[in-house]
Motif scaffolding. Structure first.
Motif, short mmCIF file in Angstrom:
data_model
loop_
_atom_site.label_atom_id
_atom_site.label_comp_id
_atom_site.label_asym_id
_atom_site.label_seq_id
_atom_site.Cartn_x
_atom_site.Cartn_y
_atom_site.Cartn_z
N TRP A 175 1.41 -0.97 -0.13
CA TRP A 175 0.45 -1.95 0.49
C TRP A 175 0.83 -3.16 -0.09
O TRP A 175 0.80 -4.20 1.78
CB TRP A 175 -0.72 -1.49 -0.47
N SER A 222 -11.82 5.81 9.34
CA SER A 222 -11.35 6.15 8.28
C SER A 222 -11.24 7.27 7.48
O SER A 222 -10.10 7.44 7.86
CB SER A 222 -12.39 5.55 7.17
N THR A 234 -4.72 1.25 4.10
CA THR A 234 -5.83 0.08 4.11
C THR A 234 -4.91 -1.26 4.16
O THR A 234 -5.41 -1.77 5.16
CB THR A 234 -6.96 0.04 2.74
N ILE A 261 -11.83 3.81 3.72
CA ILE A 261 -10.06 4.62 3.93
C ILE A 261 -9.76 5.20 2.32
O ILE A 261 -9.32 6.59 1.99
CB ILE A 261 -9.22 3.65 4.12
N LEU A 311 -11.82 -1.09 4.01
CA LEU A 311 -11.02 -1.41 2.08
C LEU A 311 -11.89 -0.41 1.66
O LEU A 311 -11.06 0.18 0.26
CB LEU A 311 -10.85 -2.41 2.03
N SER A 350 -5.39 -2.54 7.40
CA SER A 350 -6.83 -3.27 7.67
C SER A 350 -6.92 -4.06 6.96
O SER A 350 -7.50 -5.53 7.04
CB SER A 350 -7.81 -2.71 7.25
#
Length: 443
Positions: free
Chosen positions: A19, A345, A159, A291, A288, A162
């Protein structure tokens, strides 16, 4: 002969490492899109009239997507040969270095035509990096996770896209408060130079993560392929094409809502870039939340079902999005973004679990990387430039139809895409294939 025990699964650590790295990569990639929409026409293409300059600047944005296949081919090959972890470190360094150098570039006023040439070259390096980044980050997370949680954990990594977009917009929102001479002189450089700090953070995290357990199992079994690209095209060519087509809609929606919408607000609605960012950023927070929720639903009801539901919604939501945008009412514009982001999403959240699952583990990096990359070229690459042209010829209706057609294509591809029943990380080579395994430790 004893077999060396591979690393244990570390799903939480894999999610965090993937991430953070993905957030940084997409921050770097997104700030170029914002700069191309807002300032590059004036500082790198000043000899054109404003509309032509903006179109050219947006086209250089698309160059990064055209360069992605090279990254997918090279990094996919070595990701299936030497492992996921090494590739993720290389892609992060390549993206961070090229982004930082963009922030140091002389402008057209300083060195003439060499300035846009160097800009395009560094954009190509960004594209090459992202061509390997997404697949590697996804696979590290999915392959560190048990099957019953791959929908949620893969969605959490998604995420990062995003989060990178939100972070890039926040930084640009800050520099847009500068007077225009300062913005065009040095202010635009700040978002690019800040990436150096972010890359250091990402590297520290990624270097602490162990290799994917699935890849370790393949290596220990001597099942690493010599030419994974050729094998994936021969044995899974249909899946590569379907993944590419299934990717189109989400990529198109993300790029048009987060990049082109700023230009649309300025040229069609008469709103400032700051005003449009003030609508986009709060709405993007929905991503956030939505998703991961879609990923959780995928673990319960199936990744394919969630993907198809999101794809169906994306056929109609572009029309609603533009209708609400055109009201120029803050609340209704915000609602328009939220609606289209919810549909997006559901569709995008399951890419990791869905697309990685259609390829054998030994060919997974190559297969997913090539399919996803081709899809982003078709969906993301030149969407802003196409939308700008459609706006001139047919207004927002033409853009909404363009988005709906992309959604129909992805929906049909999703209907045709299937995940195999076998879940073992070490699959046999195709029946018509000669042995291609290399000894454990080979390269």
């Amino acid at each position: 002969m004893s077999v060396t025990t591979g690393p244990r699964r570390s799903p939480a650590k894999a999610v965090v490492a993937s991430w953070i790295g993905t957030t940084i990569e997409y921050y770097d990639f997104a700030i170029y899109g914002l700069a191309s929409s807002l300032v590059f026409a004036k500082i790198f293409f000043p000899t054109f009239d404003p509309l032509a300059g903006t179109l050219i600047a947006l086209s250089t944005f698309g160059v990064g997507y055209v360069a992605r296949p090279l990254g997918a081919l090279v990094f996919g090959h070595f990701g299936d040969r030497v492992g996921r972890r090494t590739i993720l470190v290389i892609t992060l360094l390549l993206m961070g270095g090229s982004t930082f150098l963009i922030g140091l570039l002389p402008t057209y006023a300083s060195i003439g035509i060499a300035a846009p040439i160097l800009l395009v070259f560094l954009r190509v390096l960004q594209g090459v990096s992202v061509g390997g980044e997404y697949s590697g980050a996804v696979l590290m997370t999915v392959e560190h996770s048990e099957e019953s949680r791959r929908g949620l954990r893969g969605a959490l990594v998604n995420t990062g896209t995003s989060a990178g977009m939100i972070l890039s917009n926040l930084v640009f929102l800050a520099v847009l408060t500068l007077p225009e001479p300062a913005l065009l002189s040095w202010g635009w450089r700040i978002p690019f130079l800040v990436s150096a700090v972010l890359v250091v953070v990402g590297l520290v995290v990624r270097l602490t993560l162990e290799e994917s357990p699935d890849f370790v199992a393949i290596k220990q079994a001597g099942a690493v392929r010599r030419l994974p690209l050729l094998e994936v095209l021969r044995g899974s060519g249909k899946a590569v094409v379907l993944v590419a087509l299934a990717t189109i809609s989400a990529g198109m929606v993300f790029t048009l809502t987060t990049v082109y919408s700023i230009s649309y607000g300025r040229t069609a609605l008469g709103l400032s870039s700051t005003a449009m960012l003030g609508v986009l950023l709060p709405a993007a927070v929905v991503l956030l939340i939505a998703i991961p929720l879609a990923g959780r639903l995928a673990d319960r009801f199936g990744v394919r079902a969630v993907f198809l539901a999101g794809g169906a919604a994306l056929v109609v939501t572009p029309f609603l999005w533009f209708t609400l945008l055109n009201t120029r009412s803050y609340g209704l514009m915000l609602l328009g973004f939220v609606v289209v982001f919810l549909a997006y999403s559901a569709n995008y959240a399951v890419f990791p679990a869905y697309f990685s699952g259609v390829f054998p583990a030994a060919l997974r990096f190559s297969g997913m990387g090539i399919g996803f990359t081709i899809g982003t070229i078709l969906g993301n690459g030149f969407a802003p430039a196409i939308a700008a042209s459609l706006q001139q010829s047919s207004g927002w209706i033409g853009i909404a139809v363009y988005m709906a057609i992309g959604a129909v294509i992805s929906l049909l591809a999703g209907l045709a895409l299937r995940m195999p029943a076998s879940t073992s990380p070490v699959e046999a080579a195709p029946a018509d294939a000669a042995p291609r395994a290399v000894p454990a430790g080979g390269s």
